[in-house]
Design a protein around this motif. Sequence first.
Motif, PDB file in Angstrom:
ATOM      1  N   ASP A  52       0.864  -1.177   0.000  1.00  0.00           N
ATOM      2  CA  ASP A  52       0.000   0.000   0.000  1.00  0.00           C
ATOM      3  C   ASP A  52       0.904   1.232   0.000  1.00  0.00           C
ATOM      4  OD1 ASP A  52      -2.217   1.604   0.075  1.00  0.00           O
ATOM      5  OD2 ASP A  52      -2.683   1.234   2.183  1.00  0.00           O
ATOM      6  N   SER A  55       2.409   6.758  -3.653  1.00  0.00           N
ATOM      7  CA  SER A  55       3.039   6.715  -4.973  1.00  0.00           C
ATOM      8  C   SER A  55       4.362   5.974  -4.790  1.00  0.00           C
ATOM      9  CB  SER A  55       3.290   8.123  -5.506  1.00  0.00           C
ATOM     10  OG  SER A  55       3.885   8.058  -6.785  1.00  0.00           O
ATOM     11  N   PRO A  56       4.585   4.909  -5.560  1.00  0.00           N
ATOM     12  CA  PRO A  56       5.798   4.116  -5.370  1.00  0.00           C
ATOM     13  C   PRO A  56       7.064   4.934  -5.636  1.00  0.00           C
ATOM     14  CG  PRO A  56       4.381   3.139  -7.052  1.00  0.00           C
ATOM     15  CD  PRO A  56       3.744   4.397  -6.610  1.00  0.00           C
ATOM     16  N   MET A  77      -0.196  -4.066  -5.764  1.00  0.00           N
ATOM     17  CA  MET A  77       0.120  -2.740  -5.239  1.00  0.00           C
ATOM     18  C   MET A  77      -1.116  -1.854  -5.313  1.00  0.00           C
ATOM     19  SD  MET A  77       3.109  -0.048  -6.339  1.00  0.00           S
ATOM     20  CE  MET A  77       4.440  -1.004  -5.638  1.00  0.00           C
ATOM     21  N   SER A  79      -2.295   1.975  -4.904  1.00  0.00           N
ATOM     22  CA  SER A  79      -1.664   3.286  -4.982  1.00  0.00           C
ATOM     23  C   SER A  79      -2.701   4.342  -5.356  1.00  0.00           C
ATOM     24  CB  SER A  79      -0.551   3.252  -6.038  1.00  0.00           C
ATOM     25  OG  SER A  79      -0.002   4.529  -6.237  1.00  0.00           O
ATOM     26  N   SER A  82      -1.906   7.363 -10.728  1.00  0.00           N
ATOM     27  CA  SER A  82      -2.307   6.710 -11.976  1.00  0.00           C
ATOM     28  C   SER A  82      -1.464   7.154 -13.176  1.00  0.00           C
ATOM     29  CB  SER A  82      -3.786   6.980 -12.250  1.00  0.00           C
ATOM     30  OG  SER A  82      -4.003   8.375 -12.414  1.00  0.00           O
ATOM     31  N   ILE A  87       3.142   3.503 -13.948  1.00  0.00           N
ATOM     32  CA  ILE A  87       2.536   2.164 -14.061  1.00  0.00           C
ATOM     33  C   ILE A  87       3.446   1.241 -14.866  1.00  0.00           C
ATOM     34  CG2 ILE A  87       0.597   0.871 -15.034  1.00  0.00           C
ATOM     35  CD1 ILE A  87      -1.182   3.285 -14.207  1.00  0.00           C
ATOM     36  N   VAL A  90       6.296   0.271 -12.603  1.00  0.00           N
ATOM     37  CA  VAL A  90       5.838  -0.655 -11.567  1.00  0.00           C
ATOM     38  C   VAL A  90       5.723  -2.074 -12.140  1.00  0.00           C
ATOM     39  CG1 VAL A  90       3.800  -1.235 -10.187  1.00  0.00           C
ATOM     40  CG2 VAL A  90       4.711   1.075 -10.133  1.00  0.00           C
ATOM     41  N   VAL A  91       5.103  -2.191 -13.290  1.00  0.00           N
ATOM     42  CA  VAL A  91       4.960  -3.504 -13.926  1.00  0.00           C
ATOM     43  C   VAL A  91       6.340  -4.059 -14.288  1.00  0.00           C
ATOM     44  CG1 VAL A  91       4.067  -4.710 -15.959  1.00  0.00           C
ATOM     45  CG2 VAL A  91       2.608  -3.104 -14.718  1.00  0.00           C
ATOM     46  N   VAL A  95       5.486  -6.016 -10.439  1.00  0.00           N
ATOM     47  CA  VAL A  95       4.154  -5.965  -9.841  1.00  0.00           C
ATOM     48  C   VAL A  95       3.167  -6.628 -10.799  1.00  0.00           C
ATOM     49  CG1 VAL A  95       2.286  -4.419  -9.103  1.00  0.00           C
ATOM     50  CG2 VAL A  95       4.647  -3.918  -8.474  1.00  0.00           C
ATOM     51  N   TYR A  98      -1.758  -3.734 -10.242  1.00  0.00           N
ATOM     52  CA  TYR A  98      -1.612  -2.358  -9.763  1.00  0.00           C
ATOM     53  C   TYR A  98      -3.005  -1.766  -9.694  1.00  0.00           C
ATOM     54  CZ  TYR A  98       0.285   2.398  -9.462  1.00  0.00           C
ATOM     55  OH  TYR A  98       0.616   3.663  -9.059  1.00  0.00           O
ATOM     56  N   VAL A 100      -5.499   1.349  -8.562  1.00  0.00           N
ATOM     57  CA  VAL A 100      -5.583   2.772  -8.239  1.00  0.00           C
ATOM     58  C   VAL A 100      -6.977   3.051  -7.677  1.00  0.00           C
ATOM     59  CG1 VAL A 100      -5.446   5.103  -9.213  1.00  0.00           C
ATOM     60  CG2 VAL A 100      -3.996   3.288 -10.128  1.00  0.00           C
TER      61      VAL A 100
END
Length: 190
Positions: A52, A55-56, A77, A79, A82, A87, A90-91, A95, A98, A100
């Motif tokens: 959680d 914003s990563p 994740m 978050s 967006s 994104i 992150v992928v 992850v 994801y 949002v």
Amino acid sequence: MRVLLVNDTEKPIGELREALLAAGYDVLPEVASASTLLKVVESQQPDVVIIDVDSPSRDTLEQLAVMHDHAPRPVVMFSADSDDQLIRSVVGAGVTAYVVDGLAPGRLSPIIQVALARFEQQSNMRRRLDEVQQQLGDRKLIDQAKGLLMEKRGMSENEAYAALRQQAMKQGLKLADVARRIIAMADLLG
């Protein structure tokens, strides 16, 4: 199913923990940040990791990538960010889901199931890719060994391949292992 919660925000994560427990998940002790993720994943062996974040951060993404390389797990994740580029990052860090705009407890189990299915699919593709790369590498070694036998012993391609097969069967080795040995000997003898 064992779930590791990582709370990389200032907000309490109790609602998420309660929703997981209500859905029947075994929730491991919470981790306060992603900085120790690999160590915790290796020691606790969760089936899925849920993070959680508002914003990563770059550090979180780096830790996820390291974990993905050394102890891959499905990662969900949550978050508030967006951003398209984020994104993608992150992928790329591993992850599998994801999400949002918050968490509805009723959506939690399906989100985890999707993450597990995607992770399994990616693992199968990665395993298959590794197998194909190994086969191509073996084929290259075998061709190189055949070429050496053809050059040094005046054999035809079929004769060289038959000699490799015969040696492999005689020694109880794979064809690629015999090829590796022939190449090593040729290098040694010059």
